[in-house]
Scaffold this active site. Structure first.
Site, PDB file in Angstrom:
ATOM      1  N   LYS A  54       0.844  -1.201   0.000  1.00 15.77           N
ATOM      2  CA  LYS A  54       0.000   0.000   0.000  1.00 15.77           C
ATOM      3  C   LYS A  54       0.875   1.244   0.000  1.00 15.77           C
ATOM      4  O   LYS A  54       0.658   2.160  -0.783  1.00 15.77           O
ATOM      5  CB  LYS A  54      -0.916   0.003   1.238  1.00 15.77           C
ATOM      6  CG  LYS A  54      -2.111  -0.909   1.084  1.00 15.77           C
ATOM      7  CD  LYS A  54      -2.860  -1.099   2.386  1.00 15.77           C
ATOM      8  CE  LYS A  54      -3.926  -2.177   2.210  1.00 15.77           C
ATOM      9  NZ  LYS A  54      -4.470  -2.682   3.457  1.00 15.77           N
ATOM     10  N   GLN A  98      -5.020  -1.534   9.411  1.00 12.00           N
ATOM     11  CA  GLN A  98      -4.940  -2.871   8.812  1.00 12.00           C
ATOM     12  C   GLN A  98      -5.614  -3.898   9.723  1.00 12.00           C
ATOM     13  O   GLN A  98      -5.292  -4.001  10.905  1.00 12.00           O
ATOM     14  CB  GLN A  98      -3.462  -3.232   8.592  1.00 12.00           C
ATOM     15  CG  GLN A  98      -3.228  -4.568   7.948  1.00 12.00           C
ATOM     16  CD  GLN A  98      -3.720  -4.622   6.505  1.00 12.00           C
ATOM     17  OE1 GLN A  98      -3.517  -3.690   5.733  1.00 12.00           O
ATOM     18  NE2 GLN A  98      -4.382  -5.701   6.142  1.00 12.00           N
ATOM     19  N   ASP A 121     -11.430   2.801   3.993  1.00 11.53           N
ATOM     20  CA  ASP A 121     -11.829   1.395   3.919  1.00 11.53           C
ATOM     21  C   ASP A 121     -13.348   1.278   3.778  1.00 11.53           C
ATOM     22  O   ASP A 121     -13.868   0.204   3.486  1.00 11.53           O
ATOM     23  CB  ASP A 121     -11.382   0.678   5.206  1.00 11.53           C
ATOM     24  CG  ASP A 121     -10.454  -0.487   4.932  1.00 11.53           C
ATOM     25  OD1 ASP A 121     -10.256  -0.809   3.750  1.00 11.53           O
ATOM     26  OD2 ASP A 121      -9.946  -1.074   5.901  1.00 11.53           O
TER      27      ASP A 121
END
Ligand code: NDP
Length: 297
Positions: A54, A98, A121
């Site tokens: 990422k 994460q 997200d």
């Protein structure tokens, strides 16, 4: 006739190219670029790889990347404190914690603590509610990437029968909402669905997001369907040598490809879209927050 293999790597690469240009243009007109903060708690090897990728892709397209690593022993309060600081940081447009987080931390509380305007997200209940209400918001990355792949082979989805197998907040539910928004007739299937093969055979668009290797067989697929295989499962592969493994999806790809019009392979289908769509969400969040015109991507 064999199905078209939908090349997620190529679609993601093309999207990254458009984003690179869009970010250069934003920098030229505003003197700033979007920034993405990724938080990793602990040392899970798979999560470390994701976070590294990422960060790398964020920088490659010209955005700012902020990485925060906390030890596995960090408390929930410490993580919430960091999220609070990132919420308040004007250089940070997107925040991703994460998952999974260690068991002593509530993922739900952490997700709820992220400012919905920075929730790239798309998992905060505010964004999930906005999606369910048909309002603009940040959409989870894998579902958004799956929709981009569907639209790469067919643009008008109105009236099509769509069946989504799997109803998680992360994948199944948001894909169902997005297909509904495109005017599909959507069926959400799950572990209690009766006669799943027959339900799947109705689908013009069949999405498998289950986590069971090769569950969807060729004779579950309607001739001419678009099949999106979200599953990522690691299985033993003795043919590659002792102890070796390979990644497979939730669909028996070779069988399904004999029947479908188009299908995503695993690996190389939905997987590569997820990070690309995370970067797209960061641009969307930055434009909304900073009052910039959203580039067409
Ligand atoms: P979850 O485990 O959260 O959800 C699985 C869903 O599948 C549940 O709704 C469950 O039903 C349903 N299910 C389980 N068994 C069956 C069955 N026998 N028949 C019908 N439905 C069943 O998984 P996720 O949604 O998080 O992930 C799904 C898959 O997608 C996984 O393989 C994961 O690795 C992959 N994935 C891939 C990503 C990518 O970037 N490509 C990103 C995220 C996930 P019920 O609700 O009734 O229990």
């Amino acid at each position: 006739m064999a199905a078209t293999m939908i090349d997620g790597k190529a679609v993601a690469e093309a999207l990254r190219g458009r984003m690179r240009e869009a970010i250069a243009a934003l920098e030229a007109s505003h003197g700033a670029v979007p920034g993405l903060a990724v938080v990793l708690v602990g040392e899970d090897p798979a999560s470390q790889v994701y976070v590294r990728n990422k960060g790398k892709q964020t920088v490659e397209i010209g955005m700012r990347s902020f990485e925060h690593k906390l030890p596995a022993t960090a408390s929930e309060a410490e993580l919430l404190d960091l999220v609070g600081k990132l919420n308040a940081d004007p250089d940070v447009d997107g925040i991703l914690v994460q998952l999974p987080v260690p068991a002593h931390i509530s993922a739900d509380r952490v997700i709820e603590a992220i400012d919905p305007a920075k929730d790239v997200d798309g998992l905060n209940p505010v964004n999930a509610g906005r999606l369910a209400s048909g309002l603009p918001g940040l959409v989870p990355c894998t579902p958004w990437g799956s929709m981009r792949l569907i639209r790469s082979v067919r643009t008008d989805l109105a009236g099509l029968e769509a069946v989504v197998v799997g109803r998680s907040n992360l994948v199944g539910k948001p894909i169902g909402q997005l297909l509904l928004k495109e005017n599909c007739t959507v069926t959400m299937a799950h572990s209690r669905t009766r006669d799943l093969p027959a339900v799947c055979r109705r689908a013009d668009i069949l999405v498998a997001a289950v986590g069971r290797p090769g569950m969807v067989k060729g004779d579950w697929v309607k001739p001419g369907a678009i099949v999106i295989d979200v599953g990522i499962n690691r299985v033993e592969a003795p043919d590659l040598g002792e102890g070796r493994t390979r990644l497979v999806g939730d669909v028996a790809t070779a069988e399904a490809a004999l029947v479908a019009a188009a299908i995503t392979p695993v690996p190389g289908g939905v997987g590569p879209m997820t990070i690309a769509c995370l970067l797209e969400n960061t641009i969307t969040a930055a434009c909304a927050r900073r009052g910039w015109v959203l580039p067409v991507l």
